[in-house]
Design a protein around this motif. Structure first.
Motif, PDB file in Angstrom:
ATOM      1  N   LEU A  49       6.810  -8.224  12.039  1.00  0.00           N
ATOM      2  CA  LEU A  49       5.903  -7.990  11.764  1.00  0.00           C
ATOM      3  C   LEU A  49       5.031  -7.077  12.337  1.00  0.00           C
ATOM      4  CD1 LEU A  49       6.033 -11.562  14.433  1.00  0.00           C
ATOM      5  CD2 LEU A  49       4.956 -11.922  12.383  1.00  0.00           C
ATOM      6  N   ASP A  50       4.920  -5.657  12.580  1.00  0.00           N
ATOM      7  CA  ASP A  50       4.360  -5.034  13.171  1.00  0.00           C
ATOM      8  C   ASP A  50       3.995  -3.930  12.083  1.00  0.00           C
ATOM      9  OD1 ASP A  50       4.129  -5.267  15.723  1.00  0.00           O
ATOM     10  OD2 ASP A  50       5.727  -3.490  16.442  1.00  0.00           O
ATOM     11  N   GLY A  51       5.183  -4.222  10.978  1.00  0.00           N
ATOM     12  CA  GLY A  51       5.450  -3.193  10.003  1.00  0.00           C
ATOM     13  C   GLY A  51       4.270  -4.608   8.894  1.00  0.00           C
ATOM     14  N   ILE A  52       3.904  -6.182   9.009  1.00  0.00           N
ATOM     15  CA  ILE A  52       3.244  -6.307   8.400  1.00  0.00           C
ATOM     16  C   ILE A  52       1.908  -6.167   8.547  1.00  0.00           C
ATOM     17  CG2 ILE A  52       2.364  -9.108   7.704  1.00  0.00           C
ATOM     18  CD1 ILE A  52       5.054  -9.729   7.752  1.00  0.00           C
ATOM     19  N   LYS A  53       1.207  -5.974   9.872  1.00  0.00           N
ATOM     20  CA  LYS A  53       0.214  -6.101  10.467  1.00  0.00           C
ATOM     21  C   LYS A  53      -0.218  -4.420   9.660  1.00  0.00           C
ATOM     22  CE  LYS A  53       0.774  -8.845  14.673  1.00  0.00           C
ATOM     23  NZ  LYS A  53       0.665  -8.650  16.172  1.00  0.00           N
ATOM     24  N   ARG A  54       0.419  -3.247   9.831  1.00  0.00           N
ATOM     25  CA  ARG A  54       0.279  -2.051   9.367  1.00  0.00           C
ATOM     26  C   ARG A  54       0.031  -2.111   8.360  1.00  0.00           C
ATOM     27  NH1 ARG A  54       4.634  -0.523  12.833  1.00  0.00           N
ATOM     28  NH2 ARG A  54       6.173  -0.322  10.824  1.00  0.00           N
ATOM     29  N   GLY A  55       1.165  -3.200   7.024  1.00  0.00           N
ATOM     30  CA  GLY A  55       0.448  -3.392   5.549  1.00  0.00           C
ATOM     31  C   GLY A  55      -0.676  -3.685   5.443  1.00  0.00           C
ATOM     32  N   LEU A  56      -1.135  -4.867   6.297  1.00  0.00           N
ATOM     33  CA  LEU A  56      -2.781  -5.127   6.270  1.00  0.00           C
ATOM     34  C   LEU A  56      -3.600  -4.518   6.882  1.00  0.00           C
ATOM     35  CD1 LEU A  56      -1.343  -8.964   7.620  1.00  0.00           C
ATOM     36  CD2 LEU A  56      -2.454  -8.332   5.830  1.00  0.00           C
ATOM     37  N   ALA A  57      -3.155  -3.310   7.812  1.00  0.00           N
ATOM     38  CA  ALA A  57      -4.779  -3.040   7.538  1.00  0.00           C
ATOM     39  C   ALA A  57      -4.872  -1.943   6.768  1.00  0.00           C
ATOM     40  CB  ALA A  57      -4.056  -2.682   8.863  1.00  0.00           C
ATOM     41  N   ASP A  58      -3.954  -1.891   6.176  1.00  0.00           N
ATOM     42  CA  ASP A  58      -3.698   0.565   5.128  1.00  0.00           C
ATOM     43  C   ASP A  58      -4.664  -0.854   3.621  1.00  0.00           C
ATOM     44  OD1 ASP A  58      -3.218   1.805   6.224  1.00  0.00           O
ATOM     45  OD2 ASP A  58      -0.807   1.809   5.803  1.00  0.00           O
ATOM     46  N   ALA A  59      -4.088  -2.362   3.734  1.00  0.00           N
ATOM     47  CA  ALA A  59      -4.658  -2.385   2.212  1.00  0.00           C
ATOM     48  C   ALA A  59      -6.651  -3.244   2.723  1.00  0.00           C
ATOM     49  CB  ALA A  59      -3.905  -3.961   2.621  1.00  0.00           C
ATOM     50  N   ARG A  60      -6.286  -3.308   3.887  1.00  0.00           N
ATOM     51  CA  ARG A  60      -7.950  -3.332   4.421  1.00  0.00           C
ATOM     52  C   ARG A  60      -9.203  -2.364   3.900  1.00  0.00           C
ATOM     53  NH1 ARG A  60      -6.270  -7.383   7.945  1.00  0.00           N
ATOM     54  NH2 ARG A  60      -6.100  -5.470  10.157  1.00  0.00           N
ATOM     55  N   LEU A  61      -8.121  -1.144   4.507  1.00  0.00           N
ATOM     56  CA  LEU A  61      -9.138   0.379   3.868  1.00  0.00           C
ATOM     57  C   LEU A  61      -8.709   0.828   3.020  1.00  0.00           C
ATOM     58  CD1 LEU A  61      -7.535   2.634   8.187  1.00  0.00           C
ATOM     59  CD2 LEU A  61     -10.087   0.887   7.541  1.00  0.00           C
ATOM     60  N   GLY A  62      -8.183  -0.186   1.726  1.00  0.00           N
ATOM     61  CA  GLY A  62      -7.845  -0.003  -0.077  1.00  0.00           C
ATOM     62  C   GLY A  62      -6.771   1.362   0.504  1.00  0.00           C
ATOM     63  N   HIS A  63      -6.138   2.032   1.435  1.00  0.00           N
ATOM     64  CA  HIS A  63      -4.513   2.519   1.398  1.00  0.00           C
ATOM     65  C   HIS A  63      -3.854   1.626   0.333  1.00  0.00           C
ATOM     66  CE1 HIS A  63      -6.007   4.409   5.125  1.00  0.00           C
ATOM     67  NE2 HIS A  63      -6.732   4.403   4.083  1.00  0.00           N
ATOM     68  N   VAL A  64      -3.859   1.401  -0.826  1.00  0.00           N
ATOM     69  CA  VAL A  64      -3.456   1.241  -1.742  1.00  0.00           C
ATOM     70  C   VAL A  64      -2.571   1.476  -2.985  1.00  0.00           C
ATOM     71  CG1 VAL A  64      -3.633  -2.022  -1.002  1.00  0.00           C
ATOM     72  CG2 VAL A  64      -4.551  -0.296  -3.426  1.00  0.00           C
ATOM     73  N   VAL A  65      -1.491   1.418  -3.442  1.00  0.00           N
ATOM     74  CA  VAL A  65      -1.289   1.733  -4.502  1.00  0.00           C
ATOM     75  C   VAL A  65      -0.788   0.269  -6.406  1.00  0.00           C
ATOM     76  CG1 VAL A  65       0.886   2.916  -5.984  1.00  0.00           C
ATOM     77  CG2 VAL A  65       0.199   3.437  -3.367  1.00  0.00           C
ATOM     78  N   PRO A  66      -1.311   0.544  -7.510  1.00  0.00           N
ATOM     79  CA  PRO A  66      -0.844  -0.901  -8.033  1.00  0.00           C
ATOM     80  C   PRO A  66       0.233  -0.725  -8.120  1.00  0.00           C
ATOM     81  CG  PRO A  66      -2.418   1.149  -8.602  1.00  0.00           C
ATOM     82  CD  PRO A  66      -2.541   1.957  -7.459  1.00  0.00           C
ATOM     83  N   HIS A  67       0.958  -1.689  -8.324  1.00  0.00           N
ATOM     84  CA  HIS A  67       2.652  -2.513  -8.128  1.00  0.00           C
ATOM     85  C   HIS A  67       3.764  -1.341  -9.132  1.00  0.00           C
ATOM     86  CE1 HIS A  67       6.011  -5.020  -8.106  1.00  0.00           C
ATOM     87  NE2 HIS A  67       6.500  -4.816  -9.249  1.00  0.00           N
ATOM     88  N   ASP A  68       2.644  -1.261 -10.715  1.00  0.00           N
ATOM     89  CA  ASP A  68       3.392  -0.323 -11.144  1.00  0.00           C
ATOM     90  C   ASP A  68       4.463   0.587 -10.821  1.00  0.00           C
ATOM     91  OD1 ASP A  68       3.698  -2.621 -13.033  1.00  0.00           O
ATOM     92  OD2 ASP A  68       2.186  -2.866 -14.204  1.00  0.00           O
ATOM     93  N   ASP A  69       3.129   1.598 -10.423  1.00  0.00           N
ATOM     94  CA  ASP A  69       2.831   3.387 -10.235  1.00  0.00           C
ATOM     95  C   ASP A  69       3.612   3.079  -8.897  1.00  0.00           C
ATOM     96  OD1 ASP A  69       0.984   3.428 -11.870  1.00  0.00           O
ATOM     97  OD2 ASP A  69      -0.463   3.976  -9.827  1.00  0.00           O
ATOM     98  N   ALA A  70       3.693   1.952  -8.117  1.00  0.00           N
ATOM     99  CA  ALA A  70       5.433   1.664  -7.155  1.00  0.00           C
ATOM    100  C   ALA A  70       6.441   1.613  -7.260  1.00  0.00           C
ATOM    101  CB  ALA A  70       4.368   1.410  -5.879  1.00  0.00           C
TER     102      ALA A  70
END
Length: 113
Positions: A49-70
């Motif tokens: 749950l903590d990891g999911i929350k961190r990931g959602l917070a990163d996504a809200r801040l725009g810290h994302v990588v396109p799936h193919d790049d990842a």
């Protein structure tokens, strides 16, 4: 010994029987084993749950990588050329051959050589 509190849980008769068998085999009480299982579950779920929350917070801040790049960064090139089942099995040292009659026992799983 740390303080503890009592709680009641409901389990199936099969789980209770298995827990009792493990308690006998390990010379532990069923209470101890149940507490250990609950503790492990709670810790694992909390981390998830903590990891999911961190990931959602990163996504809200725009810290994302396109799936193919990842995927390109995380998958060795030798595994990218094979279907996922083949790549997974090859990583474990197995080759897989899926026959046309998949449900007729024609699949093969074997070690090379």
């Amino acid at each position: 010994m740390p303080a503890s509190t009592a709680t009641t849980i409901r389990v199936s008769p099969e789980i209770k029987s298995t827990l009792e068998r493990i308690a006998i085999d390990t010379r532990r009480s069923t209470s101890f084993l149940a507490a250990e299982a609950v503790s492990a579950y709670v810790e694992r779920e909390l981390q998830s749950l903590d990891g999911i929350k961190r990931g959602l917070a990163d996504a809200r801040l725009g810290h994302v990588v396109p799936h193919d790049d990842a995927m390109a960064e995380s998958t060795p090139s030798s595994m990218r050329r094979r279907p996922p089942v083949m790549a997974t099995c090859e990583a474990a040292g197995f080759l897989v051959s899926l026959g046309a009659g998949r449900h007729q026992g024609t699949d093969r799983l074997h070690r090379p050589g």
